[in-house]
Design a protein around this motif. Sequence first.
Motif, PDB file in Angstrom:
ATOM      1  N   GLU A  16      97.669  12.548  46.289  1.00  0.00           N
ATOM      2  CA  GLU A  16      97.044  13.677  45.700  1.00  0.00           C
ATOM      3  C   GLU A  16      96.473  13.688  44.747  1.00  0.00           C
ATOM      4  O   GLU A  16      95.705  13.133  43.742  1.00  0.00           O
ATOM      5  CB  GLU A  16      99.073  13.966  45.209  1.00  0.00           C
ATOM      6  CG  GLU A  16     100.190  14.023  45.497  1.00  0.00           C
ATOM      7  CD  GLU A  16     100.945  15.197  45.793  1.00  0.00           C
ATOM      8  OE1 GLU A  16     101.040  15.100  43.898  1.00  0.00           O
ATOM      9  OE2 GLU A  16     102.133  15.107  46.085  1.00  0.00           O
ATOM     10  N   ALA A  17      96.246  14.877  44.334  1.00  0.00           N
ATOM     11  CA  ALA A  17      94.811  15.116  43.341  1.00  0.00           C
ATOM     12  C   ALA A  17      95.154  16.468  42.960  1.00  0.00           C
ATOM     13  O   ALA A  17      95.504  17.227  43.709  1.00  0.00           O
ATOM     14  CB  ALA A  17      93.456  15.549  44.252  1.00  0.00           C
ATOM     15  N   GLU A  18      94.575  16.209  41.572  1.00  0.00           N
ATOM     16  CA  GLU A  18      94.768  17.392  40.879  1.00  0.00           C
ATOM     17  C   GLU A  18      93.605  18.430  40.320  1.00  0.00           C
ATOM     18  O   GLU A  18      92.801  17.798  40.728  1.00  0.00           O
ATOM     19  CB  GLU A  18      95.748  16.591  39.399  1.00  0.00           C
ATOM     20  CG  GLU A  18      96.780  16.030  39.216  1.00  0.00           C
ATOM     21  CD  GLU A  18      97.187  15.238  37.624  1.00  0.00           C
ATOM     22  OE1 GLU A  18      96.495  15.744  36.958  1.00  0.00           O
ATOM     23  OE2 GLU A  18      98.448  15.343  37.660  1.00  0.00           O
ATOM     24  N   LEU A  19      94.139  19.280  40.855  1.00  0.00           N
ATOM     25  CA  LEU A  19      93.207  19.986  39.799  1.00  0.00           C
ATOM     26  C   LEU A  19      92.675  21.122  38.681  1.00  0.00           C
ATOM     27  O   LEU A  19      94.388  21.677  38.868  1.00  0.00           O
ATOM     28  CB  LEU A  19      92.802  21.722  41.443  1.00  0.00           C
ATOM     29  CG  LEU A  19      92.530  21.089  42.496  1.00  0.00           C
ATOM     30  CD1 LEU A  19      92.914  21.799  44.406  1.00  0.00           C
ATOM     31  CD2 LEU A  19      91.520  19.776  43.215  1.00  0.00           C
ATOM     32  N   ILE A  20      92.755  20.772  37.432  1.00  0.00           N
ATOM     33  CA  ILE A  20      92.700  21.776  36.754  1.00  0.00           C
ATOM     34  C   ILE A  20      92.671  23.274  36.517  1.00  0.00           C
ATOM     35  O   ILE A  20      91.696  23.872  37.627  1.00  0.00           O
ATOM     36  CB  ILE A  20      91.844  21.377  36.027  1.00  0.00           C
ATOM     37  CG1 ILE A  20      89.972  21.662  36.129  1.00  0.00           C
ATOM     38  CG2 ILE A  20      91.291  19.889  35.463  1.00  0.00           C
ATOM     39  CD1 ILE A  20      88.742  21.549  34.766  1.00  0.00           C
ATOM     40  N   ASP A  21      93.803  23.938  36.545  1.00  0.00           N
ATOM     41  CA  ASP A  21      93.656  25.321  35.670  1.00  0.00           C
ATOM     42  C   ASP A  21      92.404  26.329  35.532  1.00  0.00           C
ATOM     43  O   ASP A  21      92.364  27.570  36.161  1.00  0.00           O
ATOM     44  CB  ASP A  21      94.990  25.796  35.390  1.00  0.00           C
ATOM     45  CG  ASP A  21      95.970  25.221  35.553  1.00  0.00           C
ATOM     46  OD1 ASP A  21      96.089  24.517  36.559  1.00  0.00           O
ATOM     47  OD2 ASP A  21      97.645  25.316  34.642  1.00  0.00           O
ATOM     48  N   GLU A  22      91.477  25.735  34.719  1.00  0.00           N
ATOM     49  CA  GLU A  22      90.461  26.215  34.625  1.00  0.00           C
ATOM     50  C   GLU A  22      89.345  26.857  35.027  1.00  0.00           C
ATOM     51  O   GLU A  22      89.037  27.733  35.163  1.00  0.00           O
ATOM     52  CB  GLU A  22      89.326  25.496  33.573  1.00  0.00           C
ATOM     53  CG  GLU A  22      90.267  25.188  32.252  1.00  0.00           C
ATOM     54  CD  GLU A  22      91.533  24.177  31.444  1.00  0.00           C
ATOM     55  OE1 GLU A  22      91.470  23.876  33.367  1.00  0.00           O
ATOM     56  OE2 GLU A  22      92.497  23.552  30.844  1.00  0.00           O
ATOM     57  N   VAL A 194      85.533  16.800  49.858  1.00  0.00           N
ATOM     58  CA  VAL A 194      85.530  15.582  50.539  1.00  0.00           C
ATOM     59  C   VAL A 194      85.954  15.149  48.737  1.00  0.00           C
ATOM     60  O   VAL A 194      85.480  15.669  47.853  1.00  0.00           O
ATOM     61  CB  VAL A 194      84.570  14.716  50.620  1.00  0.00           C
ATOM     62  CG1 VAL A 194      84.741  13.660  50.454  1.00  0.00           C
ATOM     63  CG2 VAL A 194      83.937  14.943  51.848  1.00  0.00           C
ATOM     64  N   GLU A 195      87.112  14.559  48.471  1.00  0.00           N
ATOM     65  CA  GLU A 195      88.038  13.410  47.500  1.00  0.00           C
ATOM     66  C   GLU A 195      87.077  13.994  46.627  1.00  0.00           C
ATOM     67  O   GLU A 195      87.347  14.201  45.383  1.00  0.00           O
ATOM     68  CB  GLU A 195      88.956  12.782  47.582  1.00  0.00           C
ATOM     69  CG  GLU A 195      89.814  12.774  46.134  1.00  0.00           C
ATOM     70  CD  GLU A 195      90.570  11.726  46.830  1.00  0.00           C
ATOM     71  OE1 GLU A 195      91.651  11.163  45.579  1.00  0.00           O
ATOM     72  OE2 GLU A 195      90.345  10.617  47.496  1.00  0.00           O
ATOM     73  N   SER A 196      85.899  12.865  46.908  1.00  0.00           N
ATOM     74  CA  SER A 196      84.828  12.687  45.283  1.00  0.00           C
ATOM     75  C   SER A 196      83.819  14.206  45.258  1.00  0.00           C
ATOM     76  O   SER A 196      83.671  13.982  43.881  1.00  0.00           O
ATOM     77  CB  SER A 196      83.830  11.884  45.857  1.00  0.00           C
ATOM     78  OG  SER A 196      83.586  12.414  47.055  1.00  0.00           O
ATOM     79  N   THR A 197      83.773  15.073  45.648  1.00  0.00           N
ATOM     80  CA  THR A 197      83.741  16.582  45.024  1.00  0.00           C
ATOM     81  C   THR A 197      84.306  16.966  43.894  1.00  0.00           C
ATOM     82  O   THR A 197      83.675  17.787  43.136  1.00  0.00           O
ATOM     83  CB  THR A 197      83.162  17.139  46.307  1.00  0.00           C
ATOM     84  OG1 THR A 197      84.486  17.935  46.332  1.00  0.00           O
ATOM     85  CG2 THR A 197      81.989  16.784  47.668  1.00  0.00           C
ATOM     86  N   ILE A 198      85.236  16.724  43.511  1.00  0.00           N
ATOM     87  CA  ILE A 198      86.434  17.417  43.000  1.00  0.00           C
ATOM     88  C   ILE A 198      85.845  16.911  41.372  1.00  0.00           C
ATOM     89  O   ILE A 198      85.663  18.137  40.718  1.00  0.00           O
ATOM     90  CB  ILE A 198      88.009  17.031  43.145  1.00  0.00           C
ATOM     91  CG1 ILE A 198      88.321  17.616  44.399  1.00  0.00           C
ATOM     92  CG2 ILE A 198      89.038  17.791  42.379  1.00  0.00           C
ATOM     93  CD1 ILE A 198      89.647  16.758  44.526  1.00  0.00           C
ATOM     94  N   LYS A 199      85.434  15.965  41.553  1.00  0.00           N
ATOM     95  CA  LYS A 199      84.811  15.666  39.842  1.00  0.00           C
ATOM     96  C   LYS A 199      84.065  16.410  39.817  1.00  0.00           C
ATOM     97  O   LYS A 199      83.114  16.824  39.039  1.00  0.00           O
ATOM     98  CB  LYS A 199      85.088  14.124  39.228  1.00  0.00           C
ATOM     99  CG  LYS A 199      85.627  12.936  39.225  1.00  0.00           C
ATOM    100  CD  LYS A 199      86.818  13.696  38.829  1.00  0.00           C
ATOM    101  CE  LYS A 199      88.557  13.407  38.506  1.00  0.00           C
ATOM    102  NZ  LYS A 199      89.368  14.064  37.587  1.00  0.00           N
ATOM    103  N   ASN A 200      82.481  16.269  40.334  1.00  0.00           N
ATOM    104  CA  ASN A 200      81.251  16.969  40.614  1.00  0.00           C
ATOM    105  C   ASN A 200      81.451  18.093  40.468  1.00  0.00           C
ATOM    106  O   ASN A 200      81.092  19.300  39.793  1.00  0.00           O
ATOM    107  CB  ASN A 200      80.860  16.821  42.029  1.00  0.00           C
ATOM    108  CG  ASN A 200      80.345  15.023  41.875  1.00  0.00           C
ATOM    109  OD1 ASN A 200      80.432  14.363  41.422  1.00  0.00           O
ATOM    110  ND2 ASN A 200      79.624  14.659  43.341  1.00  0.00           N
ATOM    111  N   ILE A 201      82.795  19.230  41.026  1.00  0.00           N
ATOM    112  CA  ILE A 201      82.552  20.299  40.621  1.00  0.00           C
ATOM    113  C   ILE A 201      83.236  20.834  39.534  1.00  0.00           C
ATOM    114  O   ILE A 201      82.995  21.306  38.674  1.00  0.00           O
ATOM    115  CB  ILE A 201      83.658  21.084  42.023  1.00  0.00           C
ATOM    116  CG1 ILE A 201      82.772  21.739  43.079  1.00  0.00           C
ATOM    117  CG2 ILE A 201      84.018  21.890  41.556  1.00  0.00           C
ATOM    118  CD1 ILE A 201      84.160  21.332  44.535  1.00  0.00           C
TER     119      ILE A 201
END
Length: 206
Positions: A16-22, A194-201
């Motif tokens: 699972e990947a967590e997506l921040i509310d902000e 792609v999962e690694s893009t989440i941190k970049n975004i």
Amino acid sequence: MAAVDVLNSAGNKVSEAELIDEIFNIPVKTSVLHEVVRSQLAAKREGTAASKTRAMVKGSTKKLFRQKGTGNARAGSVKSPLRKGGGVIFGPSPRSFAYKVPKKVRSLALKMALTCKLTDKTLYVIDDFKLEAVKTKALSEVLATLNLEDLLIVSDSEDINLALSSRNIPDIKVIKTAGLNVYDILKFKNLLLVESTIKNIEGRLS
């Protein structure tokens, strides 16, 4: 903080990947999205329409006939806009239609677009694309397994195999994280990260 399933190329959940509310859970204002999309489309316009003024038209500058005594109007040049083949009055000239939207508004609109995809449950996350060669069939099989079409794929780096394999598939577009934009997110029905893009975004928009 929302959590989304991370799938593999076989369509199985691996984590699972967590997506921040902000970024992925903010109030959506259609007026902000409209303004940013409008500015993007305006910037794409070529603005190459052009016409020749009387100064640009080739022709003699000699007076056509004498000033008085002919019964004609007082014509001074064959290049007059009033004559056939003459210049154009107030015609179009090359121009740029682009206009700037404040950086904070663009950033806010991008967050709203991502929020829309998460709210509509059309945002998906994959652990990685493992294409060993440029092969459209291989990518088509992965997308068929995931049951995804009309899709925007966001990768964190230049993946030549993925980019070239997607070119012949209708309604599929691959972009890097740096090129993520409001228009493309809203244009396509589904968004695949792609999962690694989440941190970049998150790093780009935080």
